[in-house]
Every structure is written in C-alpha cells, then in structure tokens.
Design an enzyme around this catalytic site. Structure first.
Site, mmCIF file in Angstrom:
data_model
loop_
_atom_site.group_PDB
_atom_site.id
_atom_site.type_symbol
_atom_site.label_atom_id
_atom_site.label_comp_id
_atom_site.label_asym_id
_atom_site.label_seq_id
_atom_site.Cartn_x
_atom_site.Cartn_y
_atom_site.Cartn_z
ATOM 1 N N ARG A 1 10.399 -17.187 -33.082
ATOM 2 C CA ARG A 1 9.174 -17.434 -32.316
ATOM 3 C C ARG A 1 7.910 -17.517 -33.162
ATOM 4 N NH1 ARG A 1 8.577 -13.258 -27.905
ATOM 5 N NH2 ARG A 1 10.279 -12.096 -28.842
ATOM 6 N N GLN B 1 21.746 -9.253 -46.458
ATOM 7 C CA GLN B 1 22.636 -9.281 -45.291
ATOM 8 C C GLN B 1 22.874 -10.737 -44.931
ATOM 9 O OE1 GLN B 1 21.015 -8.315 -41.502
ATOM 10 N NE2 GLN B 1 22.965 -7.689 -40.619
ATOM 11 N N ALA C 1 15.954 -8.649 -42.052
ATOM 12 C CA ALA C 1 16.792 -9.837 -42.272
ATOM 13 C C ALA C 1 16.692 -10.853 -41.141
ATOM 14 C CB ALA C 1 18.247 -9.412 -42.455
ATOM 15 N N ASN D 1 -36.066 -12.811 -67.366
ATOM 16 C CA ASN D 1 -36.392 -13.578 -66.169
ATOM 17 C C ASN D 1 -35.809 -14.980 -66.321
ATOM 18 O OD1 ASN D 1 -37.684 -15.126 -64.120
ATOM 19 N ND2 ASN D 1 -39.157 -13.451 -63.914
ATOM 20 N N TYR E 1 11.683 -0.833 -39.118
ATOM 21 C CA TYR E 1 11.764 -2.287 -38.995
ATOM 22 C C TYR E 1 10.651 -2.933 -39.820
ATOM 23 C CZ TYR E 1 14.870 -2.069 -34.838
ATOM 24 O OH TYR E 1 15.905 -1.874 -33.977
ATOM 25 N N LEU F 1 14.722 -2.748 -42.064
ATOM 26 C CA LEU F 1 15.448 -3.941 -41.609
ATOM 27 C C LEU F 1 14.507 -5.135 -41.583
ATOM 28 C CD1 LEU F 1 17.666 -2.498 -38.739
ATOM 29 C CD2 LEU F 1 17.958 -2.407 -41.230
ATOM 30 N N ALA G 1 -40.337 -24.682 -69.345
ATOM 31 C CA ALA G 1 -39.625 -25.252 -68.199
ATOM 32 C C ALA G 1 -39.088 -26.643 -68.535
ATOM 33 C CB ALA G 1 -40.567 -25.332 -67.005
HETATM 34 C C1 UD1 Z 1 16.579 -3.817 -31.337
HETATM 35 C C2 UD1 Z 1 17.375 -2.670 -30.736
HETATM 36 C C3 UD1 Z 1 16.795 -2.330 -29.362
HETATM 37 C C4 UD1 Z 1 15.344 -1.961 -29.502
HETATM 38 C C5 UD1 Z 1 14.581 -3.083 -30.191
HETATM 39 C C6 UD1 Z 1 13.186 -2.654 -30.493
HETATM 40 C C7 UD1 Z 1 19.639 -2.902 -31.552
HETATM 41 C C8 UD1 Z 1 20.984 -3.396 -31.260
HETATM 42 N N1 UD1 Z 1 18.736 -3.085 -30.617
HETATM 43 O O1 UD1 Z 1 16.725 -4.919 -30.493
HETATM 44 O O2 UD1 Z 1 17.509 -1.248 -28.803
HETATM 45 O O3 UD1 Z 1 14.777 -1.689 -28.231
HETATM 46 O O4 UD1 Z 1 15.228 -3.424 -31.426
HETATM 47 O O5 UD1 Z 1 12.463 -3.741 -30.950
HETATM 48 O O6 UD1 Z 1 19.400 -2.325 -32.590
HETATM 49 N N2 UD1 Z 1 17.671 -7.244 -38.125
HETATM 50 C C9 UD1 Z 1 18.332 -7.389 -39.313
HETATM 51 N N3 UD1 Z 1 19.601 -7.893 -39.290
HETATM 52 C C10 UD1 Z 1 20.212 -8.248 -38.143
HETATM 53 C C11 UD1 Z 1 19.524 -8.092 -36.929
HETATM 54 C C12 UD1 Z 1 18.255 -7.576 -36.947
HETATM 55 O O7 UD1 Z 1 17.803 -7.084 -40.379
HETATM 56 O O8 UD1 Z 1 21.370 -8.693 -38.221
HETATM 57 C C13 UD1 Z 1 16.306 -6.696 -38.144
HETATM 58 C C14 UD1 Z 1 15.261 -7.663 -37.654
HETATM 59 O O9 UD1 Z 1 14.708 -8.398 -38.727
HETATM 60 C C15 UD1 Z 1 14.242 -6.744 -37.040
HETATM 61 C C16 UD1 Z 1 15.067 -5.560 -36.554
HETATM 62 O O10 UD1 Z 1 16.265 -5.593 -37.276
HETATM 63 O O11 UD1 Z 1 13.319 -6.267 -37.985
HETATM 64 C C17 UD1 Z 1 15.331 -5.626 -35.065
HETATM 65 O O12 UD1 Z 1 15.973 -6.827 -34.774
HETATM 66 P P1 UD1 Z 1 15.763 -7.556 -33.396
HETATM 67 O O13 UD1 Z 1 16.700 -8.689 -33.307
HETATM 68 O O14 UD1 Z 1 14.337 -7.768 -33.174
HETATM 69 O O15 UD1 Z 1 16.254 -6.393 -32.427
HETATM 70 P P2 UD1 Z 1 16.551 -6.470 -30.900
HETATM 71 O O16 UD1 Z 1 17.836 -7.174 -30.715
HETATM 72 O O17 UD1 Z 1 15.356 -6.965 -30.221
#
Ligand code: UD1
Ligand code: MG
Length: 464
Positions: free
Chosen positions: A21, A79, A16, A380, A105, A14, A426
C-alpha cells in the site's frame, strides 16, 4: 521478578514484508519518518533498551535494506520467501545467543521505552509477554481470545476469526518478548494451517498457555505507540505525531515555539535557555542552539551550532556551520558547508558563505559570495563583493586581513591576500595581493568628456 539487566536481551526486528500500500519501489521500512528510515527508529529504540545484539529480518526489496543501513551495528537475517511472522523470527534465531528475545516491527517506529521495559522484565522472569491494546476499531489486527473466566488462551488472526472473535476489541500489537529458549521451542512447532498459509508468530501464545506457562500482557500508554505504517497517509500521520511529541518536549524544556505544529525536527535539536523559534523552521541532523538564540521564520538549519544571543533572521539555509555568539544572520543568507563564524559577526541578505572562517566583529551585510576565505577581525565587506575562488579547474584561497575594508562591487580573484587595514576601492577587480594599510583601486579611471552631447530623437513626422 528478575531484572532485565541480569539477562542478555536481544531484539529481533521484522522488516521483510512488502508494504504494497505504500505504492513504492522502496521497501516500506526505508521510507523516512523525521528524515530517518522507519526501521532505523526501531533499531534506535532497541539500542536504548540495552539490546546486546539486534537482528533485522529483511526480504522484500532484496538487499536494499541492508545496503542502505550497512553502517548500523545490527545482524541481518534474510527471509526469502516471506512465509509469515513466525517464519521471520525463525530466520533470526540461529544467531541469537542471549537470554531474552524481544520482537519489534520495523514499520512501528514510535514505541516508547517505558512501554517495552515491562515486557522485557516479564520475559526475564520466564513469561511470554505480549503488548496488547484495546481499540475502538480492531479491524485487521489479531484478537486476544480469552476463556469464560477471562484467562488469555490464544491469538486469532482477523482472517481466521469467527464473527464472535471479530467482535473482540483487545488486539495483539505484534510486539512480544519471551525467554529465548522457550521461543526457540515454540517456533519449532509452528504450522501454517490457517487462512493465509503462513507461520504465525502469534500461535506461540496458544502453545505457551497449553504448556501452562505464564503469559503477561502489557498495554502502551498511547495508541500511537503501536501504530504501524502501511500507507503514505499513515506515514504522514505518524510524522505529525512524532513532530508534536518533539515539540512538546522542547516546550517542556523551556523553548518558546511560536507554533508547535510548524516546527520539523529531523534529527536532534539541543537548546539552551530562552530560545525562541518562529514558524516553519526545519531542523536536520544535529543542531545546537545556545542561550537566548532567536530563529526567525522559514529557516532550514542542518548540522550546525549557533552561539548565545545570536539571531537568525527569516529565510536562511545554514548547513554544517559553527556560528558564534551575538551574531546576526539573514534574512536570506545561505551558509554552505563548512564555515566557522566567530562572535559579533553580521551576515546579511543574499550573502552566501562557503568553507570560510570569519573572525570576530566582521560584517558582510549585502549581496556577497565569500568562499574558501579567511576573513580577519572587524573586516567590512561591501555590498556585491565576490570572491572569485574558482578558476574553472581548482579552488583557491583568499585571505582578508583584520580591519580591511572591501569597497562595494569588488571582485577578489583568488589566490589572493588583502593585507590588514587595507582598503579596496569600490568596483575593483583585485588580482594581485593588496598591501596592508593602503588604498588599492583596480578599475578604469573616471573621465569627463566636456561638450559631449547626447543623441537626440528626431521629432515625429520629419523625413529622414
Ligand atoms: C501481525 C500479527 C497480528 C497483529 C498485527 C499488528 C501475525 C500472524 N499477526 O499481523 O496479530 O495484530 O501484526 O500489526 O503475526 N513480516 C516479515 N515477514 C513475513 C511477514 C511479516 O518480516 O513473512 C513483518 C512485516 O514486514 C511487518 C511485520 O512482520 O513489519 C508484521 O507483518 P504484517 O503482515 O503487517 O502483519 P499482519 O499480518 O498484519
Ligand atoms: Mg500479513
């Protein structure tokens, strides 16, 4: 339990999300850890696990992620819009044909293979497997909710959690594995009726429990394995952890590091026995050091190999070069792409070498530029020698024969050949081939003007 090898593993990464931050125009997963985009570390992990195919879900930042990583053997699933982690996995599933799906992730770069293998094995045995962790401060994470008997029942997101649930310290790391068919079924039933109106991947755990499926939980050995990057500060913290891990591995292999906190390996470093590396050394790309190599402080080594017993003195930049054994390089030497340096060669201070071949035992100890040149054996090259390889439009080659001696402050205007055993006086500007075995001098003759007197200053106060 079935072994994972008997079933085809596919990994969905994942990547996307926005990464607000990071405060950057660059998508989060393209920020670099040890010189490599975050998501590339995760792709590498998936490859090492033996994934049959790897699917990267991207979205935020448009095509930047696939455009940057086009060379990697992965499937790209876009996505758009980003409706949650469950929705993200849904985008990849049509291309998944394997038996097991592992979700990683793209911004969690340091998970060890030994941590992931049990999840894959559990999924191969038919379970939903989730990597969880006990955290002192679980803020922000999804919590693992258990019933009074201690059985796992579901995951609740921070934003949907009750006060009691927020007090749970067992968290979902986000990494999970499941049989592909079951995953497909659960994903089809996801709903977005929650605090964030997102399709939560985490809801599949509750579904699995309700269907009476077995859920396996595993934990990482180290907390850093599950840490993600959300800010530049976290990126720098993970960089330090990664560098410390690499330094520890090198020391376990017998490398002496004068300070493990002051070595940065942004690539692959392979060392022979009894290698010593001083402080503030940066390694990039593939670097190989032979036995007993000594690397002095403040060196940058990029894609190079250095032979046995060679010493690199402080403050050198060495790029795309092969250096033989028992050589001495630096201090303050610069080796640009692409050089082949044989054994027993000395390249001293303020010497720049580019696209050159230097044969056994030759020396260029001070203040030289040697470019597009073949240097024979036991040559040299005196201080201040410049090879004039560029005429403003084209680069030309210089050939310096074995045992030649180039006097200090000479300019060799390429294309040119200096014969074997030739001596160049030289201060010469050599623009025609110099014959072997002879002294060639090309500079104005020295004259003495006898009786010449130096101008004298007039004593103060004297009228002009
Ligand atoms: C998610 C988990 C949470 C977990 C946490 C760990 C869910 C609903 N929650 O939370 O339980 O403790 O990760 O860090 O799964 N991403 C996509 N597409 C999206 C949303 C997210 O690709 O639509 C990707 C993000 O780029 C990231 C990962 O998924 O790599 C996690 O997304 P993030 O929004 O950080 O997750 P949390 O909501 O914090
Ligand atoms: Mg989120």
């Amino acid at each position: 339990m079935t072994t994972p090898t008997s079933q085809r593993l596919e990994v969905v990464i994942l990547a996307a999300g926005k990464g607000t931050r990071m405060r950057s125009a660059l998508p989060k997963v393209l920020h670099r850890l040890a010189g490599q985009p975050l998501v590339e570390h995760v792709i590498h992990t998936a490859q090492q696990l033996g994934a049959e195919s790897i699917h990267v879900v991207y979205g935020h930042g448009g095509e930047q992620v696939p455009d940057t990583l086009r060379h990697l053997p992965v499937h790209w699933a876009r996505q758009e819009p980003q409706l949650g982690t469950g929705h993200a996995v849904q985008q990849a599933m049509p291309a998944v044909t394997g038996d097991i799906v592992l979700v990683l992730y793209g911004d969690v770069p340091l998970t060890r293979l030994d941590t992931l293998r049990p999840l894959v094995a559990a999924a191969a045995g038919g379970s939903l497997a989730v990597l969880t962790a006990m955290l002192k401060d679980p803020t922000g994470y999804g919590r693992i909710v258990r019933d009074p008997s201690g059985r796992v029942v579901r995951i609740v997101e921070q934003k949907d959690a009750s006060a009691a649930e927020k007090a749970i310290c067992e968290v979902n790391t986000g990494i999970m594995a499941a049989p592909a068919e079951k995953m497909r079924g659960w994903l089809a039933h996801l709903r977005n009726e929650n605090a964030q109106s997102e399709y939560y991947l985490t809801d599949i755990l509750g579904m699995a429990v309700n269907e009476g499926e077995t859920v396996a939980l595993a934990q990482p050995m180290h907390e850093w394995e599950i840490l993600g990057v959300n800010s530049k500060k976290q990126l720098s913290e993970l960089e330090r952890i990664h560098q410390r891990n690499q330094a520890e591995r090198l020391m376990e292999e017998g490398v002496t590091l004068l300070d493990p906190a002051r070595l940065d390996v942004r690539g692959t470093l392979t060392c022979g026995a009894d290698v010593t590396i001083d402080v503030n050394v940066v390694i990039e790309g593939n670097v190989t050091l032979g036995h007993r190599v000594k690397i002095g402080p403040n060196n940058v080594l990029r894609n190079c190999s250095i032979g046995d017993d060679t010493e690199i003195h402080p403050n050198c930049v060495i790029e795309d070069s092969v250096i033989g054994s028992q050589c001495r390089v630096g201090p303050f030497a610069r080796m640009r792409p692409t050089n082949r340096i044989a054994d027993h060669v000395h390249i001293g201070n303020f010497v720049e070498v580019k696209n050159s071949e230097v044969h056994d035992g030759s020396k260029m100890n001070h203040l030289s530029y040697i470019g597009d040149t073949t240097v024979g054996r036991k040559v040299n090259i005196g201080a201040g020698t410049i090879v004039c390889n560029y005429d403003g439009a084209n680069k030309h080659h210089t050939n310096i024969g074995d045992n030649a001696f180039i006097g200090s402050n000479s300019a060799l205007v390429a294309p040119i050949t200096i014969g074997d055993g030739a001596t160049i006086g030289a201060g010469s500007v050599i623009s025609k081939d110099a014959p072997p075995g002879e002294l060639t001098v090309a500079r104005t003759k020295q004259v003495t003007i006898s009786g010449w007197t130096r101008p004298q200053k007039k004593p103060k106060g004297e009228v002009k």
